[in-house]
Design a protein around this motif. Structure first.
Motif, PDB file in Angstrom:
ATOM      1  N   ASP A   1       0.936  -1.018   0.111  1.00  0.00           N
ATOM      2  CA  ASP A   1      -0.529   0.471  -0.190  1.00  0.00           C
ATOM      3  C   ASP A   1       0.940   1.493  -0.263  1.00  0.00           C
ATOM      4  OD1 ASP A   1      -2.692  -1.427   0.132  1.00  0.00           O
ATOM      5  OD2 ASP A   1      -3.565  -1.019   1.960  1.00  0.00           O
ATOM      6  N   LYS A   2       2.092   1.213   0.742  1.00  0.00           N
ATOM      7  CA  LYS A   2       2.651   2.308   0.972  1.00  0.00           C
ATOM      8  C   LYS A   2       4.011   2.304  -1.105  1.00  0.00           C
ATOM      9  CE  LYS A   2       4.380   2.632   5.891  1.00  0.00           C
ATOM     10  NZ  LYS A   2       5.267   1.965   6.568  1.00  0.00           N
ATOM     11  N   ALA A   3       4.136   1.592  -0.969  1.00  0.00           N
ATOM     12  CA  ALA A   3       4.000   2.184  -2.263  1.00  0.00           C
ATOM     13  C   ALA A   3       3.414   2.467  -3.161  1.00  0.00           C
ATOM     14  CB  ALA A   3       4.196   0.305  -3.401  1.00  0.00           C
ATOM     15  N   LYS A   4       2.319   1.992  -3.336  1.00  0.00           N
ATOM     16  CA  LYS A   4       1.408   2.137  -4.143  1.00  0.00           C
ATOM     17  C   LYS A   4       0.723   3.674  -4.100  1.00  0.00           C
ATOM     18  CE  LYS A   4      -1.343  -0.266  -6.674  1.00  0.00           C
ATOM     19  NZ  LYS A   4      -1.524  -0.842  -8.493  1.00  0.00           N
ATOM     20  N   LYS A   5       0.664   4.257  -3.092  1.00  0.00           N
ATOM     21  CA  LYS A   5       0.693   5.905  -2.290  1.00  0.00           C
ATOM     22  C   LYS A   5       1.780   6.542  -3.163  1.00  0.00           C
ATOM     23  CE  LYS A   5      -2.428   4.946   1.395  1.00  0.00           C
ATOM     24  NZ  LYS A   5      -1.726   4.811   3.325  1.00  0.00           N
ATOM     25  N   GLU A   6       3.263   5.649  -2.765  1.00  0.00           N
ATOM     26  CA  GLU A   6       4.388   5.977  -3.819  1.00  0.00           C
ATOM     27  C   GLU A   6       4.070   7.020  -4.972  1.00  0.00           C
ATOM     28  OE1 GLU A   6       9.226   6.987  -2.254  1.00  0.00           O
ATOM     29  OE2 GLU A   6       8.140   4.531  -2.349  1.00  0.00           O
ATOM     30  N   GLU A   7       3.738   5.617  -5.601  1.00  0.00           N
ATOM     31  CA  GLU A   7       3.647   5.462  -7.161  1.00  0.00           C
ATOM     32  C   GLU A   7       1.900   6.541  -7.941  1.00  0.00           C
ATOM     33  OE1 GLU A   7       3.141   2.578 -10.782  1.00  0.00           O
ATOM     34  OE2 GLU A   7       2.716   1.636  -8.842  1.00  0.00           O
ATOM     35  N   ILE A   8       1.417   6.839  -6.409  1.00  0.00           N
ATOM     36  CA  ILE A   8       0.797   8.182  -7.401  1.00  0.00           C
ATOM     37  C   ILE A   8       1.089   9.159  -7.232  1.00  0.00           C
ATOM     38  CG2 ILE A   8      -1.572   9.100  -6.200  1.00  0.00           C
ATOM     39  CD1 ILE A   8      -2.720   6.138  -5.580  1.00  0.00           C
TER      40      ILE A   8
END
Length: 393
Positions: free
Chosen positions: A181-188
């Motif tokens: 989830d952290k990685a996805k938020k960072e990608e956004i």
């Protein structure tokens, strides 16, 4: 306790595909000399040069030999049965028109062809010729550059907005603090920054500063404005010979303002077409008569360097060959360009520099001078290295 070693600086990631086999596309408005330039470059008549837009529809491809005085000298020294210089793959792409990003002309097909290459030769017309029509009605290189700059950026904005929308859709349920989830938020967050560079700052993606993590996201989007650009200004033969044209200072000022650091190379398709079929002494005589030399060697070398490519050599009586690799490639991966077994079963490389060989005159003399080095897996290749690989069984 011995002092801790300082952490090695992180190797800067490269924008674009992590490949040694890269392509450069010839881009510009219709009737600016792209196909004629491609024909002179490739010594073929593959490019459809005609006095109407969209004469080129399907891209043509050619492998262009990269001129290199070092390679020529090595061939003189070893007198090999086979000579294989480095090559640059060039693609002739259909002309772009205003509105291409929304599908005007061959818009969508054109932009997908640009997306498939790794770098851009942008051909700009700065010559008047009543016989050669201009798609916009008159010759104005600054307007033409603005059109291409805008269309590539608009298409990138469309792609990034779509990617952002998809990311947000798939992340609606994100609430946990899991690594995924952290990685996805960072990608956004990174994708939003890419959009801001394009939309709010009105800049090409390659002109912003990115961290390695951000570059991973940029590369995944395969953006048009992330590709390196070399600007080629097509002059009349007369202007090229006298090195003067009213548009050149304005073009230079536009590049300095919008894409500082990009290379500008003036040339003349009219002269190149005349020189293309000639070789050796005949070509030299024609250049002397014209009062100017061909710009193609400079253009090819600049295109090759813009893709962050370098070459190393393997030499012997059977073959002298230049192998193309990316700058920063380590020895095992460089060996793997010849054969995957060389990388998988890599033992070491015996390496000498071209400069040492030229200075001492023979391999034996370089060895006697202690200048042949055994290099292992961490070794980063240097442009002009001469290598002999050792691999296990």
């Amino acid at each position: 306790m011995p002092p801790k070693k300082a952490a090695a600086p992180e190797k800067k990631a490269i924008l674009g595909r992590p490949s040694n086999n890269l392509k450069i596309g010839i881009v510009g408005l219709p009737n600016v000399g792209k196909s004629s330039f491609f024909n002179a470059l490739s010594k073929t008549d593959l490019g459809k040069a005609a006095n109407f837009p969209y004469a080129t529809i399907n891209p043509e491809e050619a492998r262009i030999m990269v001129p290199d005085a070092r390679f020529d000298w090595l061939c003189e020294l070893y007198k090999p049965a086979s000579k294989v210089p480095a090559a640059l793959t060039c693609i002739d792409i259909a002309g772009l028109t205003a509105g291409a990003s929304t599908g005007v002309g061959l818009g969508n097909a054109f932009l997908s062809h640009v997306r498939a290459v790794d770098g851009i030769f942008q051909v700009i017309r700065a010559f008047d010729d009543a016989e050669v029509t201009h798609v916009e009605g008159d010759v104005n290189p600054i307007r033409d550059m603005e059109i291409i700059h805008t269309e590539l950026r608009l298409k990138d904005i469309e792609w990034v907005e779509k990617a952002l929308e998809n990311l947000k859709k798939s992340s609606r349920a994100l609430g946990s603090n899991s690594l995924a989830d952290k990685a996805k938020k960072e990608e956004i967050a990174i994708t939003e920054r890419i959009l801001a560079v394009l939309k709010e700052e009105n800049r090409d993606v390659r002109k912003a500063e990115w961290t390695n993590k951000e570059i991973d996201v940029v590369n995944g989007l395969m953006l048009l404005t992330a590709k390196p650009v070399t600007y080629l200004v097509n002059l009349s033969e007369k202007d090229y010979v006298r090195k003067k044209n009213k548009w050149l200072p304005k073009i230079k000022a536009w590049i300095d303002e919008h894409n500082p650091g990009d290379l500008l190379i003036p040339f003349s398709v009219a002269l190149e077409e005349r020189l293309a079929p000639l070789e050796g002494q005949e070509k030299k005589e024609e250049e002397e008569k014209a009062g100017a030399v061909s710009a193609l060697p400079k253009i090819i070398t600049a295109g090759y360097a813009s893709l962050d490519l370098i070459r190393y050599f393997t030499c012997g009586p059977d073959e002298v060959r230049a192998w193309t690799i990316r700058n920063g490639t380590k020895a095992p991966q460089a060996a793997g360009v010849i054969h995957s077994d060389f990388e998988n079963k890599f033992v070491c490389g015996e390496i000498m520099s071209y400069d040492d060989l030229k200075e001492h005159g023979s391999e034996a003399a370089v060895k006697a001078a202690g200048k042949v080095r055994q290099q292992g897996k961490p070794y980063v290749m240097v442009d002009g290295d001469i290598a002999y690989w050792k691999a296990g069984q």
